[in-house]
Design an enzyme around this catalytic site. Structure first.
Site, PDB file in Angstrom:
ATOM      1  N   ASN A 110       0.824  -0.781   0.427  1.00  0.00           N
ATOM      2  CA  ASN A 110       0.322   0.015  -0.183  1.00  0.00           C
ATOM      3  C   ASN A 110       0.747   1.067  -0.108  1.00  0.00           C
ATOM      4  O   ASN A 110       1.684   1.112   0.972  1.00  0.00           O
ATOM      5  CB  ASN A 110      -0.855  -0.075   1.398  1.00  0.00           C
ATOM      6  CG  ASN A 110      -2.076   1.234   1.282  1.00  0.00           C
ATOM      7  OD1 ASN A 110      -2.206   1.937   0.233  1.00  0.00           O
ATOM      8  ND2 ASN A 110      -1.396   1.574   2.506  1.00  0.00           N
ATOM      9  N   HIS A 112       0.759   4.536   1.628  1.00  0.00           N
ATOM     10  CA  HIS A 112       0.113   5.768   2.277  1.00  0.00           C
ATOM     11  C   HIS A 112       1.376   6.836   2.591  1.00  0.00           C
ATOM     12  O   HIS A 112       2.113   6.989   2.695  1.00  0.00           O
ATOM     13  CB  HIS A 112       0.426   5.267   3.566  1.00  0.00           C
ATOM     14  CG  HIS A 112      -0.592   5.922   4.651  1.00  0.00           C
ATOM     15  ND1 HIS A 112      -1.873   5.891   5.028  1.00  0.00           N
ATOM     16  CD2 HIS A 112      -0.110   6.582   5.699  1.00  0.00           C
ATOM     17  CE1 HIS A 112      -2.274   6.931   5.976  1.00  0.00           C
ATOM     18  NE2 HIS A 112      -0.913   6.768   6.406  1.00  0.00           N
ATOM     19  N   SER A 139       5.155   6.312   2.156  1.00  0.00           N
ATOM     20  CA  SER A 139       5.584   5.464   2.507  1.00  0.00           C
ATOM     21  C   SER A 139       4.550   4.276   1.803  1.00  0.00           C
ATOM     22  O   SER A 139       3.545   3.797   1.385  1.00  0.00           O
ATOM     23  CB  SER A 139       5.457   4.651   4.128  1.00  0.00           C
ATOM     24  OG  SER A 139       6.240   5.910   4.905  1.00  0.00           O
ATOM     25  N   ASP A 148      -2.064   0.331   8.332  1.00  0.00           N
ATOM     26  CA  ASP A 148      -1.470   1.428   7.912  1.00  0.00           C
ATOM     27  C   ASP A 148       0.115   0.445   8.309  1.00  0.00           C
ATOM     28  O   ASP A 148       0.840   1.768   8.952  1.00  0.00           O
ATOM     29  CB  ASP A 148      -1.442   2.755   8.102  1.00  0.00           C
ATOM     30  CG  ASP A 148      -2.334   3.345   7.210  1.00  0.00           C
ATOM     31  OD1 ASP A 148      -2.985   4.261   7.559  1.00  0.00           O
ATOM     32  OD2 ASP A 148      -2.343   2.688   6.105  1.00  0.00           O
TER      33      ASP A 148
HETATM   34  C1  GRF Z   1      -2.337   9.423  -2.383  1.00  0.00           C
HETATM   35  O1  GRF Z   1      -1.868  10.417  -1.488  1.00  0.00           O
HETATM   36  C2  GRF Z   1      -1.936   7.801  -2.063  1.00  0.00           C
HETATM   37  O2  GRF Z   1      -1.411   8.581  -1.296  1.00  0.00           O
HETATM   38  C3  GRF Z   1      -3.268   7.685  -1.200  1.00  0.00           C
HETATM   39  O3  GRF Z   1      -4.465   8.149  -1.634  1.00  0.00           O
HETATM   40  C4  GRF Z   1      -3.869   9.896  -2.391  1.00  0.00           C
HETATM   41  C5  GRF Z   1      -4.843   9.276  -3.935  1.00  0.00           C
HETATM   42  O4  GRF Z   1      -4.345   8.283  -4.281  1.00  0.00           O
HETATM   43  N1  GRF Z   1      -3.638   6.440  -0.110  1.00  0.00           N
HETATM   44  P1  GRF Z   1      -4.244   8.148  -6.096  1.00  0.00           P
HETATM   45  O5  GRF Z   1      -3.924   9.388  -7.109  1.00  0.00           O
HETATM   46  O6  GRF Z   1      -5.813   8.115  -6.851  1.00  0.00           O
HETATM   47  O7  GRF Z   1      -3.172   7.787  -6.785  1.00  0.00           O
END
Ligand code: GRF
Length: 219
Positions: A110, A112, A139, A148
């Site tokens: 994942n 995060h 991370s 997480d």
């Molecule tokens: C990102 O900041 C990621 O770190 C978090 O969700 C946000 C949106 O991700 N988990 P995305 O633009 O849909 O890939």
């Protein structure tokens, strides 16, 4: 793991991290095969990206299930049926049921948006700002039943600037996420990163601290 390794991705939103994976593959930097992109939101931009890339998609509506576990068990069953060997959570905004995810521990990562173990859960940018942190970051970690909380593989760090608010900080972090996730997945695909004895191994040795994203990739 087959060659190229078969990857499924779960996303709930626009899918900018999925786009980064697709771009890295198109540049020849990520020798993987995407077998499925799944979402809990039928309208997710990530599903549109997958369709445009001719990747099979799956949209499961949690409202069609009696509880979280039933949804997650069906979701994982379908991911397994896709032939996926690895599962990447890329902006997937649901907490996964610990029992349902157990078979994927060691094969699921994942991304995060915090320097774990700081700020597990939501609103990470706001919490870093409110804490007056000098640094923030993202991370990539192995997923376990602890939200997480799985072993951290790699991190990208950036200095918080005076003009940062929650939105600007998130926007400045995103490009680092888009370099971090593909770099980690490339190391997993190459076998240099592995899950051994409930921990991260890099080049066959336990990884004492997360790899750090630098100018030239992960170090
Ligand atoms: C990102 O900041 C990621 O770190 C978090 O969700 C946000 C949106 O991700 N988990 P995305 O633009 O849909 O890939």
């Amino acid at each position: 793991m087959s060659s190229p390794p078969r990857i499924a991705v779960l996303a709930s939103g626009r899918g900018s991290n999925l786009a980064a994976l697709l771009d890295a593959r198109a540049r020849g930097e990520l020798p993987i095969e995407f077998v499925l992109v799944g979402s809990d939101k039928a309208g997710a931009g990530a599903l549109r990206l997958a369709e445009a890339a001719n990747i099979p998609t799956l949209a499961l509506d949690p409202r069609g299930y009696p509880d979280r576990r039933a949804f997650d068990l069906d979701l994982f069953a379908r991911i397994g049926a896709s032939g996926a060997e690895w599962l990447v959570l890329a902006g997937f905004m649901r907490i996964l049921d610990g029992e349902a995810l157990t078979p994927w521990v060691g094969r699921m990562i994942n991304i995060h948006p915090s320097l774990l173990p700081k700020y597990r859960g939501l609103h990470t940018h706001r919490r870093a700002l409110e804490a007056g942190d000098a640094e923030h970051g993202a991370s990539v970690h192995f997923v376990t039943a602890e939200l997480d909380g799985g072993p951290v593989i790699a991190q990208a760090r950036l200095a918080i600037q005076p003009g940062d608010d929650e939105q600007r900080l998130a926007q400045r972090l995103l490009p680092l996420e888009h370099r971090l996730l593909p770099a980690v997945l490339a190391l997993l695909a190459s076998g240099r990163l592995q899950w051994r004895a409930d921990a991260v191994q890099f080049d066959r040795r336990p990884l004492p601290t997360p790899l750090i994203l630098g100018e030239h990739g992960l170090e």
